[in-house]
Scaffold this motif. Structure first.
Motif, PDB file in Angstrom:
ATOM      1  N   GLN A 180       0.873  -1.192   0.194  1.00  0.00           N
ATOM      2  CA  GLN A 180      -0.119   0.000   0.107  1.00  0.00           C
ATOM      3  C   GLN A 180       0.978   1.021   0.121  1.00  0.00           C
ATOM      4  N   ILE A 181       2.060   1.259   0.702  1.00  0.00           N
ATOM      5  CA  ILE A 181       2.898   2.421   0.934  1.00  0.00           C
ATOM      6  C   ILE A 181       3.381   2.475  -0.493  1.00  0.00           C
ATOM      7  N   LYS A 182       3.830   1.513  -1.139  1.00  0.00           N
ATOM      8  CA  LYS A 182       4.333   1.650  -2.509  1.00  0.00           C
ATOM      9  C   LYS A 182       3.476   2.144  -3.483  1.00  0.00           C
ATOM     10  N   ALA A 183       2.224   1.878  -3.471  1.00  0.00           N
ATOM     11  CA  ALA A 183       1.048   2.392  -4.210  1.00  0.00           C
ATOM     12  C   ALA A 183       0.842   3.727  -3.998  1.00  0.00           C
ATOM     13  N   ARG A 184       0.891   4.233  -2.736  1.00  0.00           N
ATOM     14  CA  ARG A 184       0.647   5.455  -2.492  1.00  0.00           C
ATOM     15  C   ARG A 184       1.922   6.425  -3.028  1.00  0.00           C
ATOM     16  N   ASP A 185       3.301   5.823  -2.995  1.00  0.00           N
ATOM     17  CA  ASP A 185       4.328   6.712  -3.732  1.00  0.00           C
ATOM     18  C   ASP A 185       3.996   6.777  -5.339  1.00  0.00           C
ATOM     19  N   ARG A 186       3.495   5.826  -5.776  1.00  0.00           N
ATOM     20  CA  ARG A 186       3.297   5.893  -7.265  1.00  0.00           C
ATOM     21  C   ARG A 186       2.137   7.065  -7.486  1.00  0.00           C
ATOM     22  N   VAL A 187       1.222   6.915  -6.679  1.00  0.00           N
ATOM     23  CA  VAL A 187       0.063   7.859  -6.892  1.00  0.00           C
ATOM     24  C   VAL A 187       0.658   9.193  -6.898  1.00  0.00           C
ATOM     25  N   ARG A 188       1.580   9.444  -5.828  1.00  0.00           N
ATOM     26  CA  ARG A 188       2.353  10.798  -5.722  1.00  0.00           C
ATOM     27  C   ARG A 188       3.095  11.149  -6.700  1.00  0.00           C
ATOM     28  N   GLU A 189       3.844  10.330  -7.224  1.00  0.00           N
ATOM     29  CA  GLU A 189       4.844  10.479  -8.531  1.00  0.00           C
ATOM     30  C   GLU A 189       3.980  11.073  -9.398  1.00  0.00           C
ATOM     31  N   LYS A 190       2.688  10.591  -9.780  1.00  0.00           N
ATOM     32  CA  LYS A 190       1.894  10.876 -10.886  1.00  0.00           C
ATOM     33  C   LYS A 190       1.130  12.272 -10.692  1.00  0.00           C
ATOM     34  N   GLN A 191       1.376  12.791  -9.423  1.00  0.00           N
ATOM     35  CA  GLN A 191       0.652  13.902  -9.049  1.00  0.00           C
ATOM     36  C   GLN A 191       1.146  15.192  -9.971  1.00  0.00           C
ATOM     37  N   LYS A 192       2.336  15.110 -10.237  1.00  0.00           N
ATOM     38  CA  LYS A 192       2.853  16.206 -11.020  1.00  0.00           C
ATOM     39  C   LYS A 192       2.283  16.356 -12.523  1.00  0.00           C
ATOM     40  N   ASP A 193       1.657  15.337 -12.880  1.00  0.00           N
ATOM     41  CA  ASP A 193       1.286  15.433 -14.326  1.00  0.00           C
ATOM     42  C   ASP A 193      -0.345  15.782 -14.288  1.00  0.00           C
TER      43      ASP A 193
END
Lengths: 275, 351
Positions: free
Chosen positions: B188-201
């Motif tokens: 779940q933490i990794k999934a959160r990080d992936r979501v955050r990485e995409k936020q900039k787009d």
């Protein structure tokens, strides 16, 4: 976290009030809360409160060498100062400060001093002049240029009289619009420069006056050969909070209430909107 | 940082339980837009907002705030006011959290402002990672698409659940108190990080600075005398809307008010704005920024250069509210900074 509000003034008492001109009054102030003295250096300012009306930044006009009370000279011009002029001896005001930078007391030691005061610019400069006269042996020549529009605008008449008599003070007074009894120089303050021969490299020049004056005095001071490092100015701005927060006194990245009001000219040379 | 997890359907009941103990303001829908307002029920909270009309600034730095009250007459008394009210702000995007971090730095700096700091200490910030960006947003360019401090906890939407990243002990205590104790898994933490990485787009492709952010102060230093300022400022109404909606504008005026008995009153501060005509006016009548272009330029320089010099952070987070609020449409930092960059490209390349 800080113990106290940085905006809360301490109470002080007006112990002496003197009408200096039609628009300027002198207030001698004693701090009420047992504080020994204001602890200011010449050039610094305080925020003066008339509670219920507001607060205004006013430069301290007396030198710390002149006792534990301090003096403010205030022109009746805004909301706060108009009411301040109505107050009487024994009335209370609020004081915050002292704030800001001071005149170059130490850097000027051993040097000749040229004070250039335009109108009410003499109010803050007087603090420096008194300090220098009280430590006379530490400084070289003391040259004072004092310009006013008309004779009734001259401040500190008793002190002027003393300065005129002193052999170790060279006072050049000028009026823009002289009256009949005036025997001094006539013209704007820059016309004083040719009257005195100075040793520019060894002179510290301090200029205080209305905003319009600085540009012309700087041209003149530089024409005399005074290096930019030897020129000091005190700039006026709307110093509302005095503690670098409210944003009103900013000149670019500089906060006049904290980084000034006294500046070395070479530090602000070329700064947009400064002069 | 400890990370917990909450089933999405349980969010509104969690807010309901918190409301029983502390007032909560959160993001609500209003006339097709989003605003921060008092939440009476958890279900009123809109998690998928793009941007709010006003930032949450007003809850930690109120538009009018009493500094002290006083009595007049012989024995004057001055009593400072410090807020003791606890408040939860529910749903703050990373760029607005970044703005709060900037205000914190400013009011914590030498001459600490106890009025601000007390209120700030009693405010819970519940962050939420954005699901979408407004049309004018450019927070990615301002490196404000994610934050690692300034919140008590922050929610990240993973579809079926919220990942709750805890930022402070205060935040942990609140979650403990209301029974949110399930720890997030590594996955779940990794999934959160992936979501955050995409936020900039999430910000639109035309909403970016055409140069690296670190170049901005240098660009401004070179662009002080530029026809851009006068050209744009001609249209300025000097209305101060850009100041009003900005999450990092904090200039204020201080005024006194005496009550009807004339025996007591208060000194308070009110928001001020550097675009307003009389901002730099002194009592003698001298206005030190009397020209529109001077005031207009000053604001951009404050955001991109002056405060950066003083506090090490840009005072713009890319929320785009100024660009939205400005009627003559001259307040958009993306437009200004990119135009300046284009006009100075030659100078910058050739030194």
């Amino acid at each position: 976290m800080a113990n106290n509000s940085i905006y809360k003034p301490e109470l002080a008492e007006l112990v002496r009030i003197e009408q200096l001109t039609e628009y300027e009054k002198l207030f001698e102030i004693a701090l009420a809360n047992g504080r020994e003295s204001l602890g200011h250096l010449p050039g610094q300012f305080v925020e003066v409160s008339v509670l219920g009306v507001g607060e205004a930044p006013i430069s301290v006009s007396s030198s710390p060498t002149r006792g534990k009370n301090f003096e403010l000279v205030v022109r009746k011009v805004g909301n706060v100062t108009k009411v301040l002029h109505e107050l009487r001896t024994g009335d209370q005001v609020g004081i915050r400060g002292p704030f800001g930078t001071h005149f170059p007391l130490e850097e000027a030691e051993g040097k000749d001093l040229l004070f250039v005061a335009g109108g009410i610019g003499l109010i803050p400069l007087r603090s420096f002049i008194q300090y220098v006269l009280d430590n006379r042996h530490k400084y070289g020549r003391v040259i004072i240029f004092y310009g006013c529009k008309t004779l009734p605008e001259q401040l500190f008449l008793d002190e002027l009289k003393k300065w005129r008599r002193r052999e170790d003070v060279e006072l050049v007074e000028t009026l823009d619009n002289p009256c009949r009894q005036w025997k001094g120089n006539v013209g704007v303050i820059t016309t004083c420069f040719p009257k005195v021969k100075i040793d520019p490299e060894n002179t510290i020049c301090t200029v205080v006056g209305p905003p319009v004056m600085y540009k012309f005095c700087l041209i003149e001071a530089r024409a005399q050969g005074i290096p930019d490092d030897n020129i000091y100015l005190s700039l006026e701005r709307r110093m509302k909070c005095g503690v670098g927060k409210c944003g009103h006194c900013q000149i670019n990245h500089i906060y006049v209430c904290q980084d000034g009001p006294v500046f070395k000219y070479s530090d602000i040379r070329g700064l947009e909107e400064a002069i | 940082m400890e990370v917990r997890v909450l089933i999405k359907s349980q969010l509104s009941s969690l807010i309901d339980r918190i409301i029983e103990h502390v007032p909560v303001v959160g993001v609500k829908q209003k006339e097709g837009k989003y605003v921060y307002a008092k939440l009476d029920q958890g279900k009123e909270f809109c998690p998928d907002f793009d941007v709010t009309v006003q930032s949450p600034k007003e809850f930690i730095f109120p538009p009018r705030e009493t500094l002290f009250d006083f009595t007049l007459g012989k024995d004057m008394q001055l009593n400072p006011h410090y807020s003791k009210d606890t408040l939860v702000i529910w749903g703050v995007h990373p760029y607005d959290i970044k703005a709060i971090n900037i205000l914190d730095a400013i009011f914590r700096d030498t001459h600490q402002d106890k009025h601000y700091l007390m209120r700030r200490e009693n405010t819970f910030i519940v962050g939420i990672d954005p699901l979408r960006a407004s049309e004018k947003s450019f927070w990615s360019s301002m490196e404000a698409d994610k934050v690692d401090k300034g919140f008590d906890f922050i929610l990240t939407d993973l579809g079926d659940e919220y990942i709750i990243t805890i930022g402070t002990q205060k935040g942990r205590d609140m979650l403990d108190k209301h029974g949110v104790s399930n720890l997030a898994s590594e996955t779940q933490i990794k999934a959160r990080d992936r979501v955050r990485e995409k936020q900039k787009d999430l910000c639109l492709s035309n909403r970016k600075l055409n140069f690296p952010l670190k170049m901005l102060p240098y660009l401004l230093m070179k662009g002080e005398i530029n026809k851009l300022w006068k050209e744009k400022a001609e249209k300025c109404f000097s209305c101060g809307s850009c100041n009003l909606v900005c999450p990092t504008c904090y200039c204020f005026d201080v005024q006194d008010e005496v009550d009807i008995t004339l025996t007591r009153g208060e000194r308070y501060r009110v928001w001020d704005g550097c675009l307003l005509e009389n901002f730099a006016l002194v009592a003698t009548g001298e206005n030190f920024r009397g020209e529109k272009y001077q005031r207009y330029r000053h604001r951009f320089y404050r955001k991109g250069l002056y405060l950066k010099k003083k506090y090490g952070q840009f005072a713009c987070v890319g929320c785009g509210r100024c660009a939205t609020a400005c009627l003559p449409d001259i307040a958009d930092p993306v437009d200004i900074f990119n135009t300046l960059f284009n006009s100075l490209k030659g100078v910058l390349i050739h030194g």
